[in-house]
Write a protein that holds these residues in place. Sequence first.
Motif, PDB file in Angstrom:
ATOM      1  N   SER A  77       1.870 -15.522   7.757  1.00  0.00           N
ATOM      2  CA  SER A  77       1.147 -15.066   6.492  1.00  0.00           C
ATOM      3  C   SER A  77       1.321 -15.370   4.970  1.00  0.00           C
ATOM      4  O   SER A  77       0.318 -15.725   4.511  1.00  0.00           O
ATOM      5  CB  SER A  77       1.332 -13.415   6.778  1.00  0.00           C
ATOM      6  OG  SER A  77       0.936 -12.979   7.827  1.00  0.00           O
ATOM      7  N   VAL A  78       2.425 -15.587   4.779  1.00  0.00           N
ATOM      8  CA  VAL A  78       2.918 -16.027   3.376  1.00  0.00           C
ATOM      9  C   VAL A  78       2.288 -17.458   3.177  1.00  0.00           C
ATOM     10  O   VAL A  78       1.779 -17.763   1.987  1.00  0.00           O
ATOM     11  CB  VAL A  78       4.596 -15.941   3.266  1.00  0.00           C
ATOM     12  CG1 VAL A  78       4.731 -16.636   1.978  1.00  0.00           C
ATOM     13  CG2 VAL A  78       5.076 -14.582   3.067  1.00  0.00           C
ATOM     14  N   ARG A  79       2.270 -18.063   4.225  1.00  0.00           N
ATOM     15  CA  ARG A  79       2.102 -19.713   3.919  1.00  0.00           C
ATOM     16  C   ARG A  79       0.306 -19.757   4.071  1.00  0.00           C
ATOM     17  O   ARG A  79      -0.102 -20.443   3.105  1.00  0.00           O
ATOM     18  CB  ARG A  79       2.333 -20.613   4.900  1.00  0.00           C
ATOM     19  CG  ARG A  79       3.860 -20.804   4.825  1.00  0.00           C
ATOM     20  CD  ARG A  79       4.497 -21.931   5.931  1.00  0.00           C
ATOM     21  NE  ARG A  79       5.948 -22.026   5.505  1.00  0.00           N
ATOM     22  CZ  ARG A  79       6.953 -21.856   6.211  1.00  0.00           C
ATOM     23  NH1 ARG A  79       6.619 -21.284   7.592  1.00  0.00           N
ATOM     24  NH2 ARG A  79       8.119 -22.039   6.052  1.00  0.00           N
ATOM     25  N   GLY A 123      -0.859  -7.440  -7.366  1.00  0.00           N
ATOM     26  CA  GLY A 123       0.524  -8.077  -7.549  1.00  0.00           C
ATOM     27  C   GLY A 123       0.515  -9.595  -6.589  1.00  0.00           C
ATOM     28  O   GLY A 123      -0.531  -9.649  -6.073  1.00  0.00           O
ATOM     29  N   CYS A 124       1.539  -9.950  -6.450  1.00  0.00           N
ATOM     30  CA  CYS A 124       1.883 -11.169  -5.643  1.00  0.00           C
ATOM     31  C   CYS A 124       2.707 -10.802  -4.351  1.00  0.00           C
ATOM     32  O   CYS A 124       3.694 -10.348  -4.422  1.00  0.00           O
ATOM     33  CB  CYS A 124       2.766 -12.445  -6.579  1.00  0.00           C
ATOM     34  SG  CYS A 124       3.070 -13.640  -5.709  1.00  0.00           S
ATOM     35  N   LEU A 125       2.218 -11.493  -3.471  1.00  0.00           N
ATOM     36  CA  LEU A 125       2.648 -11.030  -1.967  1.00  0.00           C
ATOM     37  C   LEU A 125       4.248 -11.659  -2.113  1.00  0.00           C
ATOM     38  O   LEU A 125       5.182 -11.096  -1.420  1.00  0.00           O
ATOM     39  CB  LEU A 125       2.088 -11.764  -0.968  1.00  0.00           C
ATOM     40  CG  LEU A 125       2.502 -12.061   0.411  1.00  0.00           C
ATOM     41  CD1 LEU A 125       2.646 -10.655   1.052  1.00  0.00           C
ATOM     42  CD2 LEU A 125       1.682 -12.769   1.462  1.00  0.00           C
ATOM     43  N   THR A 126       4.533 -12.938  -2.565  1.00  0.00           N
ATOM     44  CA  THR A 126       5.811 -13.269  -2.473  1.00  0.00           C
ATOM     45  C   THR A 126       6.847 -12.398  -3.307  1.00  0.00           C
ATOM     46  O   THR A 126       8.004 -12.558  -2.986  1.00  0.00           O
ATOM     47  CB  THR A 126       5.975 -14.920  -2.782  1.00  0.00           C
ATOM     48  OG1 THR A 126       5.383 -15.056  -4.323  1.00  0.00           O
ATOM     49  CG2 THR A 126       5.097 -15.678  -1.761  1.00  0.00           C
ATOM     50  N   ILE A 127       6.379 -11.963  -4.235  1.00  0.00           N
ATOM     51  CA  ILE A 127       7.168 -11.034  -4.888  1.00  0.00           C
ATOM     52  C   ILE A 127       7.122  -9.655  -4.529  1.00  0.00           C
ATOM     53  O   ILE A 127       8.316  -9.032  -4.398  1.00  0.00           O
ATOM     54  CB  ILE A 127       6.517 -10.777  -6.618  1.00  0.00           C
ATOM     55  CG1 ILE A 127       6.534 -12.221  -7.069  1.00  0.00           C
ATOM     56  CG2 ILE A 127       7.332  -9.803  -7.227  1.00  0.00           C
ATOM     57  CD1 ILE A 127       5.937 -12.131  -8.552  1.00  0.00           C
ATOM     58  N   SER A 128       6.119  -8.879  -4.079  1.00  0.00           N
ATOM     59  CA  SER A 128       6.287  -7.488  -3.798  1.00  0.00           C
ATOM     60  C   SER A 128       6.610  -7.544  -2.186  1.00  0.00           C
ATOM     61  O   SER A 128       7.326  -6.530  -1.850  1.00  0.00           O
ATOM     62  CB  SER A 128       4.572  -6.904  -3.752  1.00  0.00           C
ATOM     63  OG  SER A 128       3.894  -7.764  -2.993  1.00  0.00           O
ATOM     64  N   ALA A 129       6.499  -8.400  -1.558  1.00  0.00           N
ATOM     65  CA  ALA A 129       7.101  -8.235  -0.025  1.00  0.00           C
ATOM     66  C   ALA A 129       8.660  -8.272   0.116  1.00  0.00           C
ATOM     67  O   ALA A 129       9.038  -7.995   1.149  1.00  0.00           O
ATOM     68  CB  ALA A 129       6.533  -9.316   0.710  1.00  0.00           C
ATOM     69  N   ALA A 142      15.733 -14.505   2.033  1.00  0.00           N
ATOM     70  CA  ALA A 142      16.218 -15.931   1.729  1.00  0.00           C
ATOM     71  C   ALA A 142      14.778 -16.605   1.660  1.00  0.00           C
ATOM     72  O   ALA A 142      14.657 -17.532   0.878  1.00  0.00           O
ATOM     73  CB  ALA A 142      17.216 -16.652   2.416  1.00  0.00           C
ATOM     74  N   PHE A 143      14.070 -16.593   2.593  1.00  0.00           N
ATOM     75  CA  PHE A 143      12.792 -17.198   2.783  1.00  0.00           C
ATOM     76  C   PHE A 143      11.969 -17.156   1.271  1.00  0.00           C
ATOM     77  O   PHE A 143      11.422 -18.120   0.700  1.00  0.00           O
ATOM     78  CB  PHE A 143      12.174 -16.810   3.897  1.00  0.00           C
ATOM     79  CG  PHE A 143      10.580 -17.250   4.061  1.00  0.00           C
ATOM     80  CD1 PHE A 143      10.247 -18.613   4.400  1.00  0.00           C
ATOM     81  CD2 PHE A 143       9.542 -16.425   3.915  1.00  0.00           C
ATOM     82  CE1 PHE A 143       8.888 -19.072   4.384  1.00  0.00           C
ATOM     83  CE2 PHE A 143       8.149 -16.809   4.107  1.00  0.00           C
ATOM     84  CZ  PHE A 143       7.911 -17.971   4.387  1.00  0.00           C
ATOM     85  N   LEU A 144      11.725 -15.744   1.161  1.00  0.00           N
ATOM     86  CA  LEU A 144      11.046 -15.474  -0.026  1.00  0.00           C
ATOM     87  C   LEU A 144      11.652 -15.872  -1.434  1.00  0.00           C
ATOM     88  O   LEU A 144      11.121 -16.410  -2.234  1.00  0.00           O
ATOM     89  CB  LEU A 144      10.817 -13.785  -0.271  1.00  0.00           C
ATOM     90  CG  LEU A 144       9.883 -13.354   0.892  1.00  0.00           C
ATOM     91  CD1 LEU A 144       9.836 -11.712   0.848  1.00  0.00           C
ATOM     92  CD2 LEU A 144       8.284 -13.831   0.855  1.00  0.00           C
TER      93      LEU A 144
END
Length: 233
Positions: A77-79, A123-129, A142-144
């Motif tokens: 999902s992030v990708r 917002g941004c997914l990679t920040i908020s998640a 660690a992935f994020l």
Amino acid sequence: MSDGGRSGSGTGGGGRGATRGRPRSFDRDAALAAATRLFWERGYGATSVGELTEAMGIRPGSLYAAFGDKRSLFEESVRAYGRSSVGAFMGNALEEEPTAYGAFARILREAAEIYCDPSHPAGCLTISAATNIAPQDAEVAAFLRDLRNANITAWESRLRAAQREGELPAYVDVRVLAGYFAMVIQGMSQRSRDGAKRAELAGIAELALAAWPGNGPSAGAGAGAGGAAEPAP
């Protein structure tokens, strides 16, 4: 922050254990889009498999067969987010703008528009998640973190090139400047999730750009965000 699609390769383990020779009875892309939206809205830790399958319109067995486990689905999902227009805008600006100032001005101004767009979660997914991740999910954190740090590395590289080309003064600490813009972007993401509107975010973007060091457009006085003050002649 952006750009999960520019870090790593593959589909994050999606499809591990998928059955062969049997067609799926659902639209995989639509299911992935639904999962991405839910992760974006709630974060990784606060999203259960049951909530995912309900949003995706599939059964748990179909989720595991098509995507692997929850973590694999999240990484895919992030990708997918990173390849979308709302996730790839930072990388696009770095590649397309002829100057570093132009790239960062575009990043900040587009963030002000995208982060508070009501058509998707704020917002941004990679920040908020990354909020409220349990200790047992340290690999997700660690992935994020690696994705966010990869952004800073890319920004530092762009700023270093600008310094070599004379766009930035030699005294500027480009690592600090890249970190400064990362903090602004992360703060804008959080402010949007707290209800800030486009006008506020746009004002923050312009204030951040006013700190651009040296003699570039909208340069701030003194060292600005770039680190040590310029030595006196």
